[in-house]
Enzyme design. Structure first.
Site, short mmCIF file in Angstrom:
data_model
loop_
_atom_site.label_atom_id
_atom_site.label_comp_id
_atom_site.label_asym_id
_atom_site.label_seq_id
_atom_site.Cartn_x
_atom_site.Cartn_y
_atom_site.Cartn_z
N CYS A 146 0.82 -1.21 0.00
CA CYS A 146 0.00 0.00 0.00
C CYS A 146 0.86 1.27 0.00
O CYS A 146 0.46 2.29 -0.56
CB CYS A 146 -0.98 0.00 1.17
SG CYS A 146 -0.23 -0.11 2.80
N HIS A 205 -2.53 1.15 7.14
CA HIS A 205 -2.76 1.18 5.69
C HIS A 205 -2.52 2.59 5.18
O HIS A 205 -3.00 3.57 5.75
CB HIS A 205 -4.20 0.74 5.40
CG HIS A 205 -4.55 0.75 3.94
ND1 HIS A 205 -3.88 0.00 3.01
CD2 HIS A 205 -5.53 1.42 3.27
CE1 HIS A 205 -4.41 0.21 1.82
NE2 HIS A 205 -5.42 1.06 1.95
#
Length: 463
Positions: free
Chosen positions: A299, A400
């Site tokens: 990510c 994330h």
């Protein structure tokens, strides 16, 4: 027996073979499905004479709002979407039957902005594309590496423009075009819709990386043949997952549309009508906005590329940064021990510095009104993300990275876990998104700015 609900009002734009079929279905089956035909428009009004009741004929497309449609179905020509698509969205949801129009980035942007502004959805008919749902599922899983669509038929079935219109076959079978779908759509607007649908079904590849092949075959007098070939990345054994579908669609000599495609369009119309109550504001993936999808634990790499709007970094490049940051560490502290990614903020900051940019931490105690968004290239958020095992959500949280970026005056949420970019709108939309994220706690915000902006501190509003 009719469904117990208020009928959805549907307008049809285009009265060729597809339009005629849809009108017939709406008049005969529509009432049972809660669908009411409220108008039909065609570029040549005379074509509707004798077959469409005068009360249903719309002479001026600009007056469609007077019929109060819930859904307008375009089955005319890509030019209609390019010229009138945004205006149609002012009054109704739109089902695009000519997705080749969306290869034009200006048209794509106009539809997105109009959809967001008026709160109406854009749907895309899959047409003759076989396996569209499977393509989308593979793309969402991040395992779609290549996609190639070949369309072959008799030359009489082509409606070509520009340089393709002057090409002549030198044998019984000739390749007229082979390359990115975006380059084909302007010259074969009515023969590239299946390829355009594939580009939209696989937003990680889009119009620039899905390959389209147009073939003139004199032996296919009453047939359209569509081959779809796709592959994934090599697995542990070095072999790649691959699929090849071969579709033979009967068609009248010289016809642009095959028989099976007519049925598919009716299902697309019904599906779009159902979707109006399920996904308000749904929009097609904007190929003009670069958006990488989630793969492994990359990510951070996706957020960097998404915020910079191009593929500048890879897993290998991020690993090299990790080695530079901790050259003597046996177990590198800046990435996952398993080597699957999960890079920390030091990697992101070093990557941006290598591009002549800087990352500035936003002090969450400041009011967001002090954030000078015009001076900020983009934002990267670090958010808690739930861990799932199949359909079971686990009581765990991982970190994330998510990118936000403005493109052509519109701000987007470019979270790699999203199927497509999410429109946030103007500066107020971004501030509202940031406020909601910060209110949940455990959220950190990095401002991506130039070195000059960092040194001047101009990412803050002047008092």
């Amino acid at each position: 027996m009719a469904l117990d609900r208020v009928p959805r009002k549907v307008g049809i734009v285009g009265y060729g073979r597809l339009g005629q079929s849809l009108v017939s279905h709406l008049l005969t089956q529509g009432p049972e499905l809660g669908l009411e035909l409220v108008f039909v428009w065609n570029r040549d009004p005379g074509r509707m004479a004798g077959s469409i009741p005068p009360s249903l004929q719309l002479q001026n497309l600009a007056a469609l709002g007077e019929r109060h449609p819930d859904l307008v179905v375009e089955v005319a020509h890509p030019k209609i979407i390019q010229e009138s698509g945004a205006e149609i969205l002012r009054y109704a949801n739109l089902l695009v039957g000519s997705p080749s129009a969306l290869a034009d980035q200006a048209t794509e942007r106009q539809l997105l902005e109009a959809s967001h502004h008026w709160g109406h959805a854009v749907f895309v008919a899959r047409g003759a594309l076989w396996g569209a749902e499977d393509i989308t599922r593979l793309d969402e899983a991040g395992v779609l590496q290549s996609l190639r669509v070949t369309m072959a038929t008799h030359p009489d079935g082509f409606r070509l423009e520009g340089p393709l219109a002057t090409m002549r076959s030198t044998g019984p079978r000739a390749v007229l075009y082979e390359g990115p779908v975006r380059g084909l759509c302007p010259h074969a607007p009515r023969n590239s819709n299946t390829m355009a649908a594939a580009a939209l079904a696989a937003p990680s590849l889009g119009f620039d990386r899905v390959i389209g092949v147009l073939v003139a075959d004199f032996s296919l007098k009453n047939m359209h043949v569509v081959d779809v070939e796709l592959s994934g990345p090599p697995g542990p054994t070095g072999q790649s997952f691959a699929v090849h579908t071969h579709r033979e669609n009967p068609a009248e000599p010289g016809a642009v549309t095959g028989s099976a495609t007519v049925t598919t369009f009716w299902r697309s119309l019904v599906g779009a009508e159902d979707g109006m109550s399920q996904a308000p504001g749904a929009q097609p993936s904007p190929p003009s906005v670069y958006h990488e999808r989630q793969r492994l634990e990359l990510c951070a790499v996706h957020a960097l590329n998404n915020v910079l709007q191009q593929q500048l970094f890879s897993q290998e490049a991020a690993d090299e940064i990790c080695k530079r940051l901790a050259p003597d560490s046996r177990l590198n502290p800046h990435r996952s021990l398993l080597g699957t990614g999960n890079y920390d903020v030091n990697v992101i900051m070093a990557a941006l510095q290598g591009q002549g940019l800087a990352a500035v931490w936003w002090d969450r105690r400041r009011p967001l009104s002090q954030l000078a968004l015009p001076r900020v290239l983009g934002l990267i958020l670090n958010l808690p993300s739930p861990v799932s095992l199949g359909l079971l959500s686990l009581p765990l949280r991982r970190r994330h990275w998510v990118a936000l970026r403005q493109v052509d005056g519109v701000y987007y949420n470019l979270d790699s876990k999203l199927r497509a970019p999410e429109v946030l709108g103007d500066e107020d939309g971004v501030r509202a998104f940031l406020a909601a994220a910060l209110a949940q706690g455990l959220c950190e915000v990095l401002l991506v700015v130039t070195k000059e902006v960092e040194e001047q501190g101009s990412w803050l509003q002047a008092d």
